[in-house]
Design a protein around this motif. Structure first.
Motif, short mmCIF file in Angstrom:
data_model
loop_
_atom_site.label_atom_id
_atom_site.label_comp_id
_atom_site.label_asym_id
_atom_site.label_seq_id
_atom_site.Cartn_x
_atom_site.Cartn_y
_atom_site.Cartn_z
N GLY A 144 0.42 -1.04 -0.02
CA GLY A 144 -0.14 0.32 -0.29
C GLY A 144 0.28 1.38 -0.06
N GLY A 145 0.26 2.33 -0.81
CA GLY A 145 0.57 4.08 -0.32
C GLY A 145 0.78 4.40 -1.38
N ALA A 146 0.63 5.85 -1.87
CA ALA A 146 0.24 6.81 -2.83
C ALA A 146 1.24 7.92 -3.11
CB ALA A 146 -0.89 7.72 -1.65
N PHE A 147 1.68 7.55 -4.11
CA PHE A 147 2.64 8.92 -4.84
C PHE A 147 1.32 10.48 -5.10
CE2 PHE A 147 5.20 5.17 -5.59
CZ PHE A 147 6.25 5.29 -4.96
N VAL A 148 1.81 10.97 -5.33
CA VAL A 148 1.13 12.55 -5.86
C VAL A 148 2.13 13.38 -6.68
CG1 VAL A 148 -0.42 13.69 -5.05
CG2 VAL A 148 -0.67 12.33 -4.04
N HIS A 149 1.90 13.27 -8.09
CA HIS A 149 3.07 14.40 -8.56
C HIS A 149 2.47 15.52 -9.28
CE1 HIS A 149 4.89 10.66 -7.97
NE2 HIS A 149 3.90 10.21 -9.01
N ARG A 168 -0.38 3.70 -5.13
CA ARG A 168 -1.59 4.59 -6.17
C ARG A 168 -0.36 5.93 -6.75
NH1 ARG A 168 -4.43 7.23 -3.18
NH2 ARG A 168 -3.95 6.21 -1.57
N SER A 169 -0.86 6.46 -7.99
CA SER A 169 -0.30 7.15 -8.64
C SER A 169 -1.28 7.45 -9.39
CB SER A 169 1.18 6.42 -9.01
OG SER A 169 2.11 7.86 -9.65
N ASN A 170 -1.31 9.48 -9.20
CA ASN A 170 -1.84 10.38 -9.80
C ASN A 170 -0.78 11.78 -9.63
OD1 ASN A 170 -4.43 9.17 -10.16
ND2 ASN A 170 -4.02 8.96 -7.86
N CYS A 171 -1.45 12.84 -10.79
CA CYS A 171 -0.94 13.99 -11.61
C CYS A 171 -2.50 14.64 -10.52
CB CYS A 171 -0.33 14.37 -12.18
SG CYS A 171 1.00 13.11 -12.51
N ILE A 172 -1.15 15.76 -10.01
CA ILE A 172 -1.95 17.41 -10.05
C ILE A 172 -1.15 18.50 -11.04
CG2 ILE A 172 -2.78 19.03 -8.67
CD1 ILE A 172 -3.15 17.50 -6.31
N ALA A 173 -2.20 19.02 -11.70
CA ALA A 173 -1.44 20.34 -12.17
C ALA A 173 -1.91 21.52 -11.52
CB ALA A 173 -1.65 20.49 -13.74
N PRO A 174 -1.47 22.18 -10.68
CA PRO A 174 -1.58 23.47 -9.69
C PRO A 174 -1.38 24.63 -10.48
CG PRO A 174 0.92 22.48 -9.18
CD PRO A 174 -0.01 22.10 -10.51
N PHE A 175 -2.60 25.93 -10.45
CA PHE A 175 -2.48 26.67 -10.50
C PHE A 175 -2.67 27.71 -9.18
CE2 PHE A 175 -4.32 25.74 -15.28
CZ PHE A 175 -4.29 26.57 -16.04
N ALA A 176 -1.19 28.08 -8.72
CA ALA A 176 -1.36 28.96 -7.59
C ALA A 176 -0.28 30.42 -7.95
CB ALA A 176 -0.93 27.78 -6.16
N TRP A 177 -0.49 30.65 -7.04
CA TRP A 177 0.81 32.08 -6.92
C TRP A 177 1.60 31.75 -5.40
CZ3 TRP A 177 2.51 35.97 -9.71
CH2 TRP A 177 3.17 36.89 -9.09
N SER A 178 2.85 31.82 -5.93
CA SER A 178 3.41 30.62 -5.35
C SER A 178 5.25 31.53 -5.32
CB SER A 178 4.13 29.33 -5.61
OG SER A 178 4.65 28.91 -7.02
N ARG A 179 5.75 31.40 -5.26
CA ARG A 179 7.57 31.87 -5.11
C ARG A 179 8.13 31.61 -6.67
NH1 ARG A 179 13.39 29.58 -2.85
NH2 ARG A 179 12.09 27.37 -3.48
N SER A 234 -4.59 9.62 0.70
CA SER A 234 -5.94 8.91 1.68
C SER A 234 -6.24 7.59 0.96
CB SER A 234 -6.93 9.88 2.18
OG SER A 234 -8.29 10.10 1.75
N ASP A 235 -7.02 6.74 2.12
CA ASP A 235 -8.07 5.81 1.37
C ASP A 235 -8.55 5.61 1.23
OD1 ASP A 235 -5.61 4.61 2.62
OD2 ASP A 235 -6.41 3.86 5.47
N ALA A 236 -9.63 6.72 0.78
CA ALA A 236 -10.58 7.93 0.61
C ALA A 236 -10.62 7.23 -1.07
CB ALA A 236 -11.11 9.00 0.77
N ALA A 237 -9.45 6.98 -1.56
CA ALA A 237 -8.70 7.30 -2.84
C ALA A 237 -8.14 6.00 -3.38
CB ALA A 237 -7.86 8.93 -2.91
N SER A 238 -8.70 5.46 -2.82
CA SER A 238 -8.06 3.30 -2.93
C SER A 238 -8.26 3.00 -4.69
CB SER A 238 -8.58 2.64 -1.82
OG SER A 238 -10.41 2.45 -1.81
N GLU A 239 -9.53 3.91 -5.18
CA GLU A 239 -9.86 3.53 -6.73
C GLU A 239 -9.39 4.95 -7.55
OE1 GLU A 239 -13.33 1.97 -6.96
OE2 GLU A 239 -13.33 0.40 -5.45
N VAL A 240 -9.01 5.37 -7.29
CA VAL A 240 -7.98 6.23 -7.94
C VAL A 240 -6.99 6.07 -8.59
CG1 VAL A 240 -8.16 8.85 -8.27
CG2 VAL A 240 -9.73 8.03 -6.57
N SER A 241 -6.27 6.38 -9.04
CA SER A 241 -4.60 6.01 -9.60
C SER A 241 -4.63 6.06 -11.52
CB SER A 241 -4.15 4.72 -9.28
OG SER A 241 -2.77 4.33 -9.75
#
Length: 304
Positions: free
Chosen positions: A144-149, A189-200, A236-243
């Motif tokens: 078990g484990g989760a990657f968020v890239h 599981r492994s998923n990607c996020i493309a963020p829109f945000a004001w950052s450094r 989280s475990d709530a995303a167990s079927e999201v990959s």
């Protein structure tokens, strides 16, 4: 405080500010024990100290959470293993990795040096690989484990002056999908996020023309902390079927991105020649060609 990731051990790279800080704080507020990794350098790679990571750790601890600072680089296998070892030494396990560390070396392609190209791939793409690879065997062993890239619409859609960044961010999409396929049998599981945000990082965007200033003004409305809820959910475990998915967060909006699939096909029973490709195949498919657009051309509506 919620319990969405209660007692999970989460590594957040690039956690010293901006999006990474928001994710680290949200993970801790949702019950996780957090390794706040940050090299403590500027966008140009210069400097370096524990300060940024430690300040986030202090915030987490002041709020009653558990966290530890780490300043190892994501850009090498040995140092990436030290990041994972930091989680094991302090909390005894690892449950999720958020690959957020990044840098910028923006330059128009015909002026970009090999060094500028390599430096960005080294941190974004190779850094994502190194930290993920360091965690992979632990995830496999515990099943078990989760990657968020973190990917980017600069790669998914396009942008000026970011051939290095775009290449790295599209590489991360392919890496994430391969991880999802290879490690799904171990409940990883492994998923990607493309963020829109004001950052450094986005604060370095040049704003000289009225159009550029308007674009920056819109970005400034997009708080870095808005990315965190989706990252916490995906860990989280709530995303167990999201990959294997690609999400985008833009202020209060969450998008699911499409992935490359055939959209048009033409066949020639006797096979193709260069001439028939020009005369038949390309005209048949031309109406389905994608325009050369930037992220802001496609996602052009104002954030809520």
């Amino acid at each position: 405080m919620s319990d969405m990731v209660k007692d999970k051990v989460v590594i957040v790279t690039g956690a010293g500010g901006g999006i990474g800080r928001g994710i680290a704080l949200a993970m801790a507020a949702s019950g996780a024990k957090v390794v706040c990794n940050d090299l403590g350098v500027g966008l140009d790679g210069k400097g370096g100290d524990v300060g940024p990571a430690q300040r986030v750790v202090d915030e987490i601890r002041a709020a009653g959470g558990q966290a530890v600072a780490n300043t190892d680089s994501v850009a090498g296998a040995a140092s990436a293993n030290q990041i994972v070892q930091c989680a094991l030494d302090n909390f005894g396990r690892i449950d999720a990795v958020v690959n957020n560390a990044g840098n910028l070396r923006d330059r128009m392609f015909h002026k970009m040096s090999e060094e500028e190209f390599g430096q960005v791939l080294e941190v974004h793409l190779f850094g994502t690989f190194h930290v993920s690879r360091a965690a992979a065997n632990h995830f496999r062993d515990q099943e078990g484990g989760a990657f968020v890239h973190m990917t980017s619409t600069s790669g998914l859609i396009g942008n000026f002056g970011q051939a290095n960044y775009s290449a790295a961010k599209m590489g991360i999409v392919g890496l994430s999908k391969s991880i999802a396929l290879d490690m799904g049998r171990y409940n990883v599981r492994s998923n990607c996020i493309a963020p829109f945000a004001w950052s450094r990082m986005t604060s370095s965007i040049p704003a000289e023309t009225p159009e550029e200033k308007a674009r920056v003004a819109k970005l400034q409305k997009m708080e870095a902390g808005k990315i965190a809820p989706l990252a916490v959910y995906l860990a989280s475990d709530a995303a167990s079927e999201v990959s294997g998915q690609i999400f985008c967060v833009r202020a209060n909006e969450i998008m699911l991105f499409s992935q490359p699939r055939p959209i048009r096909s033409v066949q020639m029973s006797e096979g193709w020649t260069p001439e028939s490709v020009a005369e038949i195949a390309m005209p048949a498919m031309k109406s389905s060609f994608y325009k050369l657009e930037r992220s802001s051309d496609v996602i052009s509506w104002d954030p809520i």
